[in-house]
Design a protein around this motif. Structure first.
Motif, PDB file in Angstrom:
ATOM      1  N   ALA A  73       0.831  -1.163   0.236  1.00  0.00           N
ATOM      2  CA  ALA A  73       0.357   0.095  -0.291  1.00  0.00           C
ATOM      3  C   ALA A  73       1.036   1.215  -0.535  1.00  0.00           C
ATOM      4  O   ALA A  73       0.361   2.175   0.369  1.00  0.00           O
ATOM      5  N   ALA A  74       2.210   0.914  -0.048  1.00  0.00           N
ATOM      6  CA  ALA A  74       3.011   2.278   0.476  1.00  0.00           C
ATOM      7  C   ALA A  74       3.107   3.018  -1.047  1.00  0.00           C
ATOM      8  O   ALA A  74       3.105   3.964  -0.535  1.00  0.00           O
ATOM      9  N   VAL A  75       2.706   2.619  -2.418  1.00  0.00           N
ATOM     10  CA  VAL A  75       2.687   2.993  -3.710  1.00  0.00           C
ATOM     11  C   VAL A  75       1.132   3.141  -3.512  1.00  0.00           C
ATOM     12  O   VAL A  75       0.603   2.255  -4.869  1.00  0.00           O
ATOM     13  N   PRO A  76       0.381   4.447  -3.265  1.00  0.00           N
ATOM     14  CA  PRO A  76      -1.078   4.031  -3.760  1.00  0.00           C
ATOM     15  C   PRO A  76      -1.518   4.344  -5.343  1.00  0.00           C
ATOM     16  O   PRO A  76      -2.732   3.136  -5.230  1.00  0.00           O
TER      17      PRO A  76
ATOM     18  N   VAL B 112      -9.122 -15.817  -8.161  1.00  0.00           N
ATOM     19  CA  VAL B 112      -8.439 -14.916  -7.447  1.00  0.00           C
ATOM     20  C   VAL B 112      -9.353 -13.766  -6.260  1.00  0.00           C
ATOM     21  O   VAL B 112      -9.787 -13.497  -5.711  1.00  0.00           O
ATOM     22  N   GLU B 113     -10.844 -13.893  -6.159  1.00  0.00           N
ATOM     23  CA  GLU B 113     -11.870 -13.613  -6.134  1.00  0.00           C
ATOM     24  C   GLU B 113     -12.440 -14.321  -4.970  1.00  0.00           C
ATOM     25  O   GLU B 113     -12.359 -13.423  -3.832  1.00  0.00           O
ATOM     26  N   ALA B 114     -11.615 -15.138  -4.664  1.00  0.00           N
ATOM     27  CA  ALA B 114     -11.843 -16.312  -3.229  1.00  0.00           C
ATOM     28  C   ALA B 114     -10.588 -15.901  -2.465  1.00  0.00           C
ATOM     29  O   ALA B 114     -10.857 -15.710  -1.151  1.00  0.00           O
ATOM     30  N   LEU B 115      -9.695 -15.668  -3.227  1.00  0.00           N
ATOM     31  CA  LEU B 115      -8.141 -14.623  -2.248  1.00  0.00           C
ATOM     32  C   LEU B 115      -8.360 -13.855  -1.870  1.00  0.00           C
ATOM     33  O   LEU B 115      -8.115 -13.552  -0.686  1.00  0.00           O
ATOM     34  N   LEU B 116      -9.067 -12.897  -2.415  1.00  0.00           N
ATOM     35  CA  LEU B 116      -9.302 -11.270  -2.120  1.00  0.00           C
ATOM     36  C   LEU B 116     -10.081 -11.451  -0.665  1.00  0.00           C
ATOM     37  O   LEU B 116     -10.145 -10.812   0.185  1.00  0.00           O
ATOM     38  N   LYS B 117     -11.419 -11.897  -1.148  1.00  0.00           N
ATOM     39  CA  LYS B 117     -12.112 -12.497   0.346  1.00  0.00           C
ATOM     40  C   LYS B 117     -11.755 -13.107   1.262  1.00  0.00           C
ATOM     41  O   LYS B 117     -12.354 -13.143   2.393  1.00  0.00           O
ATOM     42  N   ALA B 118     -10.406 -14.072   0.915  1.00  0.00           N
ATOM     43  CA  ALA B 118     -10.382 -14.724   1.832  1.00  0.00           C
ATOM     44  C   ALA B 118      -8.901 -13.489   2.868  1.00  0.00           C
ATOM     45  O   ALA B 118      -8.709 -13.827   4.163  1.00  0.00           O
ATOM     46  N   SER B 119      -8.467 -12.935   2.568  1.00  0.00           N
ATOM     47  CA  SER B 119      -7.363 -11.866   3.487  1.00  0.00           C
ATOM     48  C   SER B 119      -8.215 -10.772   3.455  1.00  0.00           C
ATOM     49  O   SER B 119      -7.858  -9.783   2.131  1.00  0.00           O
ATOM     50  N   PRO B 120      -8.504 -10.310   4.726  1.00  0.00           N
ATOM     51  CA  PRO B 120      -8.600  -8.427   4.999  1.00  0.00           C
ATOM     52  C   PRO B 120      -7.774  -7.656   4.262  1.00  0.00           C
ATOM     53  O   PRO B 120      -8.120  -6.503   4.235  1.00  0.00           O
ATOM     54  N   VAL B 121      -6.689  -8.250   4.812  1.00  0.00           N
ATOM     55  CA  VAL B 121      -4.746  -7.109   4.454  1.00  0.00           C
ATOM     56  C   VAL B 121      -5.683  -6.253   2.981  1.00  0.00           C
ATOM     57  O   VAL B 121      -4.882  -5.787   2.118  1.00  0.00           O
ATOM     58  N   LEU B 122      -5.767  -7.991   2.107  1.00  0.00           N
ATOM     59  CA  LEU B 122      -5.711  -8.323   0.360  1.00  0.00           C
ATOM     60  C   LEU B 122      -6.701  -6.570   0.814  1.00  0.00           C
ATOM     61  O   LEU B 122      -6.581  -5.758  -0.668  1.00  0.00           O
ATOM     62  N   GLN B 123      -8.200  -6.914   1.131  1.00  0.00           N
ATOM     63  CA  GLN B 123      -8.975  -5.790   0.526  1.00  0.00           C
ATOM     64  C   GLN B 123      -8.701  -4.540   0.840  1.00  0.00           C
ATOM     65  O   GLN B 123      -9.687  -3.849   0.359  1.00  0.00           O
ATOM     66  N   THR B 124      -7.666  -4.431   1.347  1.00  0.00           N
ATOM     67  CA  THR B 124      -7.247  -2.447   1.987  1.00  0.00           C
ATOM     68  C   THR B 124      -6.480  -2.160   1.125  1.00  0.00           C
ATOM     69  O   THR B 124      -6.388  -0.666   1.023  1.00  0.00           O
ATOM     70  N   LEU B 125      -5.768  -2.814  -0.377  1.00  0.00           N
ATOM     71  CA  LEU B 125      -4.839  -2.760  -1.184  1.00  0.00           C
ATOM     72  C   LEU B 125      -5.501  -1.664  -1.695  1.00  0.00           C
ATOM     73  O   LEU B 125      -6.082  -1.980  -2.395  1.00  0.00           O
ATOM     74  N   PRO B 126      -4.611  -0.192  -1.845  1.00  0.00           N
ATOM     75  CA  PRO B 126      -5.708   0.745  -2.944  1.00  0.00           C
ATOM     76  C   PRO B 126      -5.583   0.310  -4.218  1.00  0.00           C
ATOM     77  O   PRO B 126      -6.795   0.455  -5.189  1.00  0.00           O
ATOM     78  N   SER B 127      -4.878  -0.756  -4.533  1.00  0.00           N
ATOM     79  CA  SER B 127      -4.777  -0.853  -6.069  1.00  0.00           C
ATOM     80  C   SER B 127      -5.805  -2.228  -6.485  1.00  0.00           C
ATOM     81  O   SER B 127      -6.479  -2.408  -7.490  1.00  0.00           O
ATOM     82  N   LEU B 128      -6.084  -2.883  -4.712  1.00  0.00           N
ATOM     83  CA  LEU B 128      -7.448  -3.878  -5.388  1.00  0.00           C
ATOM     84  C   LEU B 128      -8.540  -3.869  -4.995  1.00  0.00           C
ATOM     85  O   LEU B 128      -9.600  -3.464  -5.654  1.00  0.00           O
ATOM     86  N   ARG B 129      -8.889  -2.286  -3.771  1.00  0.00           N
ATOM     87  CA  ARG B 129      -9.948  -1.569  -3.947  1.00  0.00           C
ATOM     88  C   ARG B 129     -10.224  -0.868  -5.450  1.00  0.00           C
ATOM     89  O   ARG B 129     -11.482  -0.970  -6.012  1.00  0.00           O
ATOM     90  N   SER B 130      -9.102  -0.392  -6.388  1.00  0.00           N
ATOM     91  CA  SER B 130      -9.811   0.910  -7.812  1.00  0.00           C
ATOM     92  C   SER B 130      -8.916  -0.433  -8.861  1.00  0.00           C
ATOM     93  O   SER B 130      -9.453  -0.294 -10.095  1.00  0.00           O
ATOM     94  N   HIS B 131      -9.263  -1.571  -8.168  1.00  0.00           N
ATOM     95  CA  HIS B 131      -9.310  -3.085  -9.879  1.00  0.00           C
ATOM     96  C   HIS B 131      -8.193  -3.349 -10.339  1.00  0.00           C
ATOM     97  O   HIS B 131      -8.450  -3.147 -11.516  1.00  0.00           O
ATOM     98  N   ARG B 132      -6.822  -1.954  -9.554  1.00  0.00           N
ATOM     99  CA  ARG B 132      -5.799  -2.421 -10.915  1.00  0.00           C
ATOM    100  C   ARG B 132      -5.021  -3.239 -10.469  1.00  0.00           C
ATOM    101  O   ARG B 132      -4.027  -3.416  -9.666  1.00  0.00           O
ATOM    102  N   LEU B 133      -5.387  -4.316 -11.376  1.00  0.00           N
ATOM    103  CA  LEU B 133      -4.795  -6.295 -11.174  1.00  0.00           C
ATOM    104  C   LEU B 133      -4.987  -6.212 -12.002  1.00  0.00           C
ATOM    105  O   LEU B 133      -5.621  -6.444 -12.958  1.00  0.00           O
ATOM    106  N   THR B 134      -3.347  -7.124 -12.334  1.00  0.00           N
ATOM    107  CA  THR B 134      -3.834  -7.909 -13.808  1.00  0.00           C
ATOM    108  C   THR B 134      -2.460  -9.395 -13.076  1.00  0.00           C
ATOM    109  O   THR B 134      -2.349  -9.050 -12.114  1.00  0.00           O
ATOM    110  N   VAL B 135      -3.631 -10.431 -14.016  1.00  0.00           N
ATOM    111  CA  VAL B 135      -2.788 -11.927 -13.649  1.00  0.00           C
ATOM    112  C   VAL B 135      -1.929 -12.591 -14.420  1.00  0.00           C
ATOM    113  O   VAL B 135      -2.358 -12.690 -15.712  1.00  0.00           O
TER     114      VAL B 135
END
Length: 278
Positions: free
Chosen positions: A206-209, A223-246
């Motif tokens: 989260a250091a680089v928002p 990936v969606e299950a991973l995000l739901k299983a990790s409360p910390v991941l859900q707080t990351l700005p990149s994932l809150r803003s849907h900036r995810l590439t697999v």
């Protein structure tokens, strides 16, 4: 895969490849080795170039079957540095060449190119190597052109997420040189280990928002299950803003072929809009 395969001749020395990085490079030069370790896992984790059906399994990367190896009567054995301790025993079978990519203070892609050329000379396929490098440079220029306009946001390159930690790649990784050549920025500028990666707490991401998270693994089927299983991941700005590439599995201990595949897949999947998933 067609990029890596060249019309190699099998009239040269009989080669045994006892590591994945050297095996990947030998195949990319158009030479089919006698043996490769852990072929099924190579297919899942290294992916390219594919292993021809004529290649035999030689056991584990950490513990090749020396009796079986001797039965193949290779002219040369090529290893990755991870089994350097076995060199005295291997030399009883055939001359040994060590294929090196990571050196302290070095640049992995430059080192890999040098090691590839030296190996090609040893195998008698120097002209094939030069042609391969020419195709690589043309391909990389094409990926850079395709990625123009997508380099505004830095990227966190992550290959593993376990519990509340992630394996992130830094400035001395193979991927950093690919990012540099493609005009992209690495969001992780901190320290990393001798192979270019380090384990960090997820909160560090989260250091680089405005960064994008690039996940390089196929182990996460959902990936969606991973995000739901990790409360910390859900707080990351990149994932809150849907900036995810697999990207799927990438071989971060590899050389020139691994760099080309990473650049190609990144060019295919990195979206043009910073808020999109890819």
């Amino acid at each position: 895969m067609a990029f890596a395969q060249t019309a190699g001749s099998q009239s040269g020395p009989r080669v045994a490849a006892l590591g994945w990085a050297c095996a990947q490079t030998i195949l990319a030069l158009g030479v089919v080795p006698l043996v490769i370790p852990e072929i099924e896992r190579y297919g899942r984790l290294v992916v390219e170039p594919p292993v021809p059906s004529a290649v035999q399994e030689i056991g584990l990367r950490s513990e090749p079957n020396l009796e079986l190896l001797q039965s193949f009567a290779p002219d040369i054995i090529v290893i990755d540095p991870s089994i350097a301790a076995a060199v005295p025993r291997l030399k009883l079978i055939a001359p040994v060449e060590t294929f090196t990519i990571f050196r302290p203070g070095g640049h992995p892609l430059d080192t890999a190119r040098h090691s590839t050329l030296e190996l090609a000379k040893r195998l008698g396929v120097q002209s094939a190597c030069e042609a391969y490098f020419a195709r690589f440079d043309v391909a990389m220029a094409g990926y850079r052109e395709r990625l123009q306009g997508r380099g505004g946001k830095p990227l966190y390159l992550v290959s593993e997420i376990a519990r509340n930690r992630a394996l992130v790649f830094g400035p001395n990784s193979l991927y950093q040189e690919v990012l540099d050549r493609c005009g992209l920025k690495n969001a992780w500028t901190g320290q990393s280990g001798p192979w270019g990666h380090t384990s960090v707490g997820l909160e560090v991401l989260a250091a680089v928002p405005d960064a994008r998270l690039v996940l390089m693994t196929s182990r996460v089927a959902d990936v969606e299950a991973l995000l739901k299983a990790s409360p910390v991941l859900q707080t990351l700005p990149s994932l809150r803003s849907h900036r995810l590439t697999v990207l799927g599995n990438q071989f971060f201990y590899g050389g020139v072929p691994a760099a080309e595949r990473f650049a190609r897949v990144l060019a295919e999947r990195l979206p043009r809009e910073s808020h999109e998933q890819g």
